[in-house]
Design an enzyme around this catalytic site. Structure first.
Site, PDB file in Angstrom:
ATOM      1  N   LYS A  22      12.990   1.914  -6.385  1.00  0.00           N
ATOM      2  CA  LYS A  22      12.632   1.240  -5.336  1.00  0.00           C
ATOM      3  C   LYS A  22      11.440  -0.025  -5.728  1.00  0.00           C
ATOM      4  CE  LYS A  22       8.631   2.482  -2.672  1.00  0.00           C
ATOM      5  NZ  LYS A  22       7.647   1.387  -2.674  1.00  0.00           N
ATOM      6  N   ASN A  23      10.415   0.308  -6.406  1.00  0.00           N
ATOM      7  CA  ASN A  23       9.524  -0.324  -6.859  1.00  0.00           C
ATOM      8  C   ASN A  23      10.250  -1.632  -7.962  1.00  0.00           C
ATOM      9  OD1 ASN A  23       7.652   0.489  -5.281  1.00  0.00           O
ATOM     10  ND2 ASN A  23       6.570   1.844  -6.949  1.00  0.00           N
ATOM     11  N   CYS A 116      -4.061  -0.484   3.659  1.00  0.00           N
ATOM     12  CA  CYS A 116      -2.979   0.373   3.873  1.00  0.00           C
ATOM     13  C   CYS A 116      -3.455   1.964   4.360  1.00  0.00           C
ATOM     14  CB  CYS A 116      -1.974   0.528   2.409  1.00  0.00           C
ATOM     15  SG  CYS A 116      -2.621   1.634   1.397  1.00  0.00           S
ATOM     16  N   ARG A 121      -6.333  -2.688  -0.074  1.00  0.00           N
ATOM     17  CA  ARG A 121      -5.550  -3.021  -1.258  1.00  0.00           C
ATOM     18  C   ARG A 121      -5.575  -4.368  -1.575  1.00  0.00           C
ATOM     19  NH1 ARG A 121      -0.892   0.642  -1.286  1.00  0.00           N
ATOM     20  NH2 ARG A 121      -0.302  -0.364  -3.244  1.00  0.00           N
ATOM     21  N   ASP A 304       1.939   7.883  -7.658  1.00  0.00           N
ATOM     22  CA  ASP A 304       2.619   7.873  -6.852  1.00  0.00           C
ATOM     23  C   ASP A 304       3.169   9.344  -6.947  1.00  0.00           C
ATOM     24  OD1 ASP A 304       2.531   5.403  -5.917  1.00  0.00           O
ATOM     25  OD2 ASP A 304       4.311   4.587  -6.733  1.00  0.00           O
ATOM     26  N   ARG A 396      11.145   4.739   3.843  1.00  0.00           N
ATOM     27  CA  ARG A 396      10.729   3.555   3.175  1.00  0.00           C
ATOM     28  C   ARG A 396      11.094   3.779   1.753  1.00  0.00           C
ATOM     29  NH1 ARG A 396       5.012   1.802   2.842  1.00  0.00           N
ATOM     30  NH2 ARG A 396       5.755   0.640   1.643  1.00  0.00           N
TER      31      ARG A 396
HETATM   32  C1  UD1 Z   1       2.448  -0.718  -7.327  1.00  0.00           C
HETATM   33  C2  UD1 Z   1       3.418   0.086  -6.818  1.00  0.00           C
HETATM   34  C3  UD1 Z   1       2.972   1.300  -6.147  1.00  0.00           C
HETATM   35  C4  UD1 Z   1       2.030   2.048  -6.994  1.00  0.00           C
HETATM   36  C5  UD1 Z   1       1.019   1.066  -7.883  1.00  0.00           C
HETATM   37  C6  UD1 Z   1       0.394   1.808  -8.873  1.00  0.00           C
HETATM   38  C7  UD1 Z   1       4.945  -1.367  -6.080  1.00  0.00           C
HETATM   39  C8  UD1 Z   1       5.898  -2.188  -4.955  1.00  0.00           C
HETATM   40  N1  UD1 Z   1       3.995  -0.681  -5.697  1.00  0.00           N
HETATM   41  O1  UD1 Z   1       1.549  -1.254  -6.341  1.00  0.00           O
HETATM   42  O2  UD1 Z   1       3.816   2.225  -5.753  1.00  0.00           O
HETATM   43  O3  UD1 Z   1       1.180   3.392  -6.451  1.00  0.00           O
HETATM   44  O4  UD1 Z   1       1.594   0.218  -8.239  1.00  0.00           O
HETATM   45  O5  UD1 Z   1       1.075   2.206  -9.966  1.00  0.00           O
HETATM   46  O6  UD1 Z   1       5.504  -1.586  -7.308  1.00  0.00           O
HETATM   47  N2  UD1 Z   1      -6.071  -3.979  -7.571  1.00  0.00           N
HETATM   48  C9  UD1 Z   1      -7.297  -4.984  -7.662  1.00  0.00           C
HETATM   49  N3  UD1 Z   1      -6.819  -6.296  -7.273  1.00  0.00           N
HETATM   50  C10 UD1 Z   1      -5.703  -6.798  -7.144  1.00  0.00           C
HETATM   51  C11 UD1 Z   1      -4.405  -5.936  -7.216  1.00  0.00           C
HETATM   52  C12 UD1 Z   1      -4.852  -4.506  -7.518  1.00  0.00           C
HETATM   53  O7  UD1 Z   1      -8.064  -4.408  -7.757  1.00  0.00           O
HETATM   54  O8  UD1 Z   1      -5.474  -7.985  -6.982  1.00  0.00           O
HETATM   55  C13 UD1 Z   1      -6.354  -2.724  -7.868  1.00  0.00           C
HETATM   56  C14 UD1 Z   1      -5.792  -1.777  -6.863  1.00  0.00           C
HETATM   57  O9  UD1 Z   1      -6.731  -1.726  -5.605  1.00  0.00           O
HETATM   58  C15 UD1 Z   1      -5.620  -0.591  -7.475  1.00  0.00           C
HETATM   59  C16 UD1 Z   1      -5.140  -0.971  -8.964  1.00  0.00           C
HETATM   60  O10 UD1 Z   1      -5.476  -2.250  -9.096  1.00  0.00           O
HETATM   61  O11 UD1 Z   1      -6.734   0.308  -7.871  1.00  0.00           O
HETATM   62  C17 UD1 Z   1      -3.552  -0.918  -9.300  1.00  0.00           C
HETATM   63  O12 UD1 Z   1      -2.899  -1.512  -8.360  1.00  0.00           O
HETATM   64  P1  UD1 Z   1      -1.537  -2.189  -8.472  1.00  0.00           P
HETATM   65  O13 UD1 Z   1      -0.948  -1.771  -9.976  1.00  0.00           O
HETATM   66  O14 UD1 Z   1      -1.582  -3.656  -8.217  1.00  0.00           O
HETATM   67  O15 UD1 Z   1      -0.648  -1.423  -7.328  1.00  0.00           O
HETATM   68  P2  UD1 Z   1       0.412  -2.403  -6.572  1.00  0.00           P
HETATM   69  O16 UD1 Z   1       1.327  -3.487  -7.437  1.00  0.00           O
HETATM   70  O17 UD1 Z   1      -0.025  -2.814  -5.159  1.00  0.00           O
END
Ligand code: UD1
Length: 420
Positions: A22-23, A116, A121, A304, A396
């Site tokens: 999915k991701n 979420c 997030r 996850d 999803r």
């Molecule tokens: C992706 C995955 C999700 C998985 C996550 C962590 C997809 C579509 N989703 O989510 O399934 O659980 O990686 O492996 O690929 N953060 C910040 N600022 C930002 C962005 C992130 O502080 O701008 C923090 C988040 O709060 C979190 C950490 O960084 O604590 C990691 O998040 P991130 O790797 O960005 O997750 P996603 O890309 O949203």
């Protein structure tokens, strides 16, 4: 709405094909905005999140059609540059269109994702990275407006390793003028796969598979066909499910290398595991040994699978601790597991599980994708019948979950319900 009715006490035996990630798909699909043309993305899972991304891409002017797990995309006529709230609120990964749109078309308006089910997030790292590349970013009325005549290469260090921010900024940087250096970049397999597709499209990226990506911007990219990598989270969910039911299963079309840390933990808990190039066999003949996990960025234990592991440790005679260092509030599934008879305390970002308690079927509510998976696993080992509501969360991210589990011996029915 649908619910699952799960009859407990079944054992999983047999083999199952793992779907495309999915991701992985959610990162490859927006990359097609970078080069107008036609694409075939093979091994795309038929999932709600993929439909949501297809609808969003459709609203931008792309054509998307999924047949037999091959996604045909045509991005020759992109006519809109806005990702509205209705899509982004359903799925945060919609935010991925920001980088490609501003890089290729110089403008983008994307709704802020908001929080979420399990907490805030943020997207600050995405925005900071794009600003460093020269995009002008304005946040008003819940929307991010990004514009740039031309992006310019820059040195960007991510304070936190972020899958989404790395993907977004990488997709923008490949078309920026000059060189970009991304440090503390995410190296999750889905990001590595995205980088590989970009290279196939003509991008110049060094350091793929490491936390340091060096990008030499190019003027144009070309459309390609690409295979989606196997879903490591789906694979891990099936392995944990088999271990919980003291079963014996073989995963096919998977990538054991992406699951090294999960396999090590499963072995520590008592499972016997064999791997070869694209298969994993697991056999479990005992109750699991209490086994702590701490989630981390790849190649650590993925956040996850935290919820599924929590369900698994309900079977262990003893106490185990699950610490989530990535999403510190991700414990919405815990009160629902408690309804089934679990003894779990959440302390800060850790769940302390006193395993070995008898689980009994009950009515429970899904709150998010992976949390719902943990409810299905627990229901399969609970005595009696469990009704799981709001299973749209599962749809999803798991392709035909109940069909695959039933083929392995589970007893799960999808039933219409008025309860929302
Ligand atoms: C992706 C995955 C999700 C998985 C996550 C962590 C997809 C579509 N989703 O989510 O399934 O659980 O990686 O492996 O690929 N953060 C910040 N600022 C930002 C962005 C992130 O502080 O701008 C923090 C988040 O709060 C979190 C950490 O960084 O604590 C990691 O998040 P991130 O790797 O960005 O997750 P996603 O890309 O949203």
């Amino acid at each position: 709405m649908d619910k699952f009715v799960v009859q407990g006490g079944t054992r999983l035996v047999g083999s199952v094909n793992i779907s495309g990630a999915k991701n992985g798909s959610l990162a490859l699909m927006p990359a097609t905005l970078l080069a107008p043309g036609t694409y075939r993305l093979r091994n795309t899972p038929n999932l709600r999140d993929v439909w949501t991304m297809s609808r969003l891409m459709g609203s931008l002017g792309a054509f998307c059609e999924l047949n037999d797990n091959e996604l045909f995309m045509d991005t020759r006529e992109i006519t809109a540059f806005e990702a509205p709230y209705e899509h982004v609120k359903k799925m945060r990964a919609s935010f991925y269109v920001l980088g490609p749109l501003v890089a290729r078309y110089g403008t983008a308006k994307v709704s802020l994702p908001g929080g979420c089910a399990w907490g805030p997030r943020p997207v600050d790292l995405h925005l900071k990275g794009l600003e460093k590349l020269g995009a002008e970013i304005e946040v008003t009325s819940g929307y991010v407006m990004a514009s740039a005549k031309e992006l310019k290469g820059a040195k960007i260090h991510f304070d936190i390793s972020s899958v989404g921010a790395t993907g977004n900024v990488l997709m923008a940087a490949v078309l920026a003028k000059g060189n970009t250096l991304l440090t503390n970049a995410a190296l999750e397999p889905e990001i590595t796969a995205l980088a590989r597709m970009l290279v196939k499209m003509g991008a110049k990226i060094d350091g793929i598979g490491t936390t340091q990506l060096e990008i030499q911007g190019v003027d144009n990219l070309k459309p390609v066909d690409e295979d989606t990598i196997p879903d490591r989270i789906e694979a891990a969910t099936f392995l944990i499910a088999a271990a919980m039911t003291q079963g014996k299963i073989q995963l096919k079309k998977t990538n054991p290398y992406h699951l090294t840390s999960v396999i090590a933990k499963l072995e520590e808990s008592g499972c016997e595991i064999d791997v070869n190039s694209d298969e994993i066999t697991l056999e479990m003949n005992q109750l699991p040994v209490p086994t702590d996990i701490v989630t981390a960025v790849y190649p650590g234990i993925p956040t996850d699978i935290q919820a599924q592991w929590t369900a698994y440790m309900l079977m262990a005679n003893g106490t185990s601790m699950i610490t989530d260092n990535i999403y510190k509030d991700r414990f919405k599934h815990v009160p629902e597991l408690v309804r089934l008879g679990a003894d779990i305390d959440v302390i800060d970002n850790a769940a302390v599980i006193k395993g070995g308690k008898r689980l009994n079927g009950a009515q429970v509510m899904s709150s998010d994708l992976r949390g719902s998976a943990s409810l299905v696993l627990a229901a399969m080992v609970a005595e009696g019948t469990t009704d799981i509501f709001r299973i749209y969360h599962l749809d999803r991210g798991y392709e035909e979950l109940e069909k695959k589990l039933n083929n392995l011996g589970a007893n799960i029915k999808r039933v219409k319900t008025d309860i929302v």
